[in-house]
Design an enzyme around this catalytic site. Structure first.
Site, PDB file in Angstrom:
ATOM      1  N   GLY A  49      32.645  35.071  43.653  1.00 14.23           N
ATOM      2  CA  GLY A  49      32.318  33.766  44.200  1.00 14.23           C
ATOM      3  C   GLY A  49      31.304  33.063  43.302  1.00 14.23           C
ATOM      4  N   SER A 121      33.442  39.026  37.975  1.00 15.36           N
ATOM      5  CA  SER A 121      33.244  37.587  38.018  1.00 15.36           C
ATOM      6  C   SER A 121      31.793  37.295  38.422  1.00 15.36           C
ATOM      7  CB  SER A 121      34.266  36.958  38.965  1.00 15.36           C
ATOM      8  OG  SER A 121      34.302  35.566  38.814  1.00 15.36           O
ATOM      9  N   TRP A 122      31.565  36.527  39.492  1.00 14.46           N
ATOM     10  CA  TRP A 122      30.185  36.347  39.953  1.00 14.46           C
ATOM     11  C   TRP A 122      29.528  37.693  40.254  1.00 14.46           C
ATOM     12  CZ3 TRP A 122      25.684  34.194  40.469  1.00 14.46           C
ATOM     13  CH2 TRP A 122      24.819  34.644  41.476  1.00 14.46           C
ATOM     14  N   ASP A 276      41.913  35.298  30.379  1.00 12.29           N
ATOM     15  CA  ASP A 276      41.084  34.870  31.504  1.00 12.29           C
ATOM     16  C   ASP A 276      40.689  33.413  31.290  1.00 12.29           C
ATOM     17  OD1 ASP A 276      39.025  34.407  33.345  1.00 12.29           O
ATOM     18  OD2 ASP A 276      38.239  36.448  33.179  1.00 12.29           O
ATOM     19  N   HIS A 304      42.092  36.739  34.980  1.00 13.10           N
ATOM     20  CA  HIS A 304      40.772  36.997  35.552  1.00 13.10           C
ATOM     21  C   HIS A 304      40.794  37.970  36.736  1.00 13.10           C
ATOM     22  CE1 HIS A 304      36.602  35.988  36.608  1.00 13.10           C
ATOM     23  NE2 HIS A 304      36.997  35.748  37.846  1.00 13.10           N
TER      24      HIS A 304
END
Length: 328
Positions: A49, A121-122, A276, A304
């Site tokens: 996120g 990711s986050w 990605d 991703h």
């Protein structure tokens, strides 16, 4: 590595053996759960996120015999409260450093001395921030789709760079933004997402959220787009992400790459999809150069998403490898 009955590279589905809510201050409570072996090596999963929340498949990256698997929903999303989609939601106590504090509070609450840390990711951002501040608590790092909130990374995805690959979806993304404001899409979305009128913040949230869903995998995943289009999920997701991004994650420019020397004694694996579009490989490569002790895995046929087969196989191989380490 165990192969489940659905021929996935992931371990078979399991249920939590414990769960609860933990008060972390500022009126926030975070949902947490534990699955796998209660006596296994503890590992904490940091979801993406920000604002993405956890789901049952995330338990499946870990051998349930080897690991005590800990998942939690970060502030404002999932089953944590208050939810960022609530009217008048206050985001002032939702920052990277609040989340780092929440991870430490959860570690203490679950009586964990040190743990493996897994984030994509986050989640990779948060894992790097946590490990650089609390290296003594980290047994290993498994990171995927590296994202450090540098200006160039944010501009690429939210201000037009990625439109070269996804012009159709970018057009839908910017549709709620008045043309004069499209020179600063993140700033414009910040205004739209916090407008009290549902007819304003609702379409903006869905546009922001579905832009991400449409671009995360090498081939577009319709199920992901459907999930990210759900109004309550989209509003929390978009509000939290945008709040973090307009504030550059409360980092100085390049902080997480420059601080990678703090990771030198931590075993690690970096997994990156070659194609990605959300978090392009240049950031993972920069981290690899700054943290050469970590294994670097470039997946040649992936974007991703952790759900892509090549990414999932590499992540399970990495967690299996870390489970065999001697405890630091």
């Amino acid at each position: 590595m165990a192969i489940s009955s659905d021929d996935s590279p992931l371990y078979p589905p399991i249920d939590p053996c414990a769960s609860g809510m933990l008060a972390v201050g500022d009126g926030h409570e975070i949902y947490w759960e534990v699955s796998g072996n209660p006596d296994g090596q503890p590992v904490v999963f940091l979801h993406g996120g920000p604002g993405g929340a956890t789901n049952p498949d995330q338990r499946r990256f870990f051998d349930p015999v080897a690991y005590r698997i800990i998942l939690f929903d970060q502030r404002g999303c999932g089953r944590s409260t208050p939810h960022a989609a609530s009217p008048g939601a206050d985001m002032s106590a939702n920052t990277t450093w609040h989340l780092v504090g929440d991870i430490e509070a959860l570690r203490s609450h679950l009586d964990v001395e040190s743990w493996h840390v897994f984030g994509g990711s986050w989640g990779s951002t948060l894992a790097l921030a946590y490990a650089q501040k609390h290296a003594e608590r980290v047994r290993s790092l498994v990171l995927r789709g590296i994202f450090t909130l540098r200006k160039a990374e944010l501009d690429w995805f939210y201000e037009g760079g990625a439109s070269a690959l996804f012009p159709d979806w970018f057009e839908r993304y910017v549709a709620p933004v008045p043309p004069p404001e499209r020179g600063d899409c993140m700033g414009a979305f910040h205004r739209l997402l916090h407008d009290p009128d549902p007819s304003v913040h609702g379409p903006a949230a869905v546009a922001w959220s579905t832009w991400e869903a449409a671009t995360t995998s090498l081939l577009i995943d319709d199920d992901s787009i459907t999930k990210f289009s759900q109004p309550e999920f989209a509003l929390a997701f978009a509000r939290i992400e945008n709040h973090y991004f307009v504030n550059r994650g409360w980092f100085t420019e390049g902080q997480l790459i420059e601080g990678a020397a703090a990771l030198a004694d931590i075993p690690g694996v970096i997994v990156q999809g070659r194609y990605d579009a959300c978090t392009p490989a240049t950031t993972a490569w920069d981290l690899h150069r700054a943290w050469p002790q970590a294994e670097f895995v470039m997946v040649p046929d992936a974007g991703h998403a952790s759900t892509e087969p090549g990414i999932a196989r590499a992540l399970v191989a990495a967690t299996d490898k870390m489970a065999a380490l001697q405890v630091r």
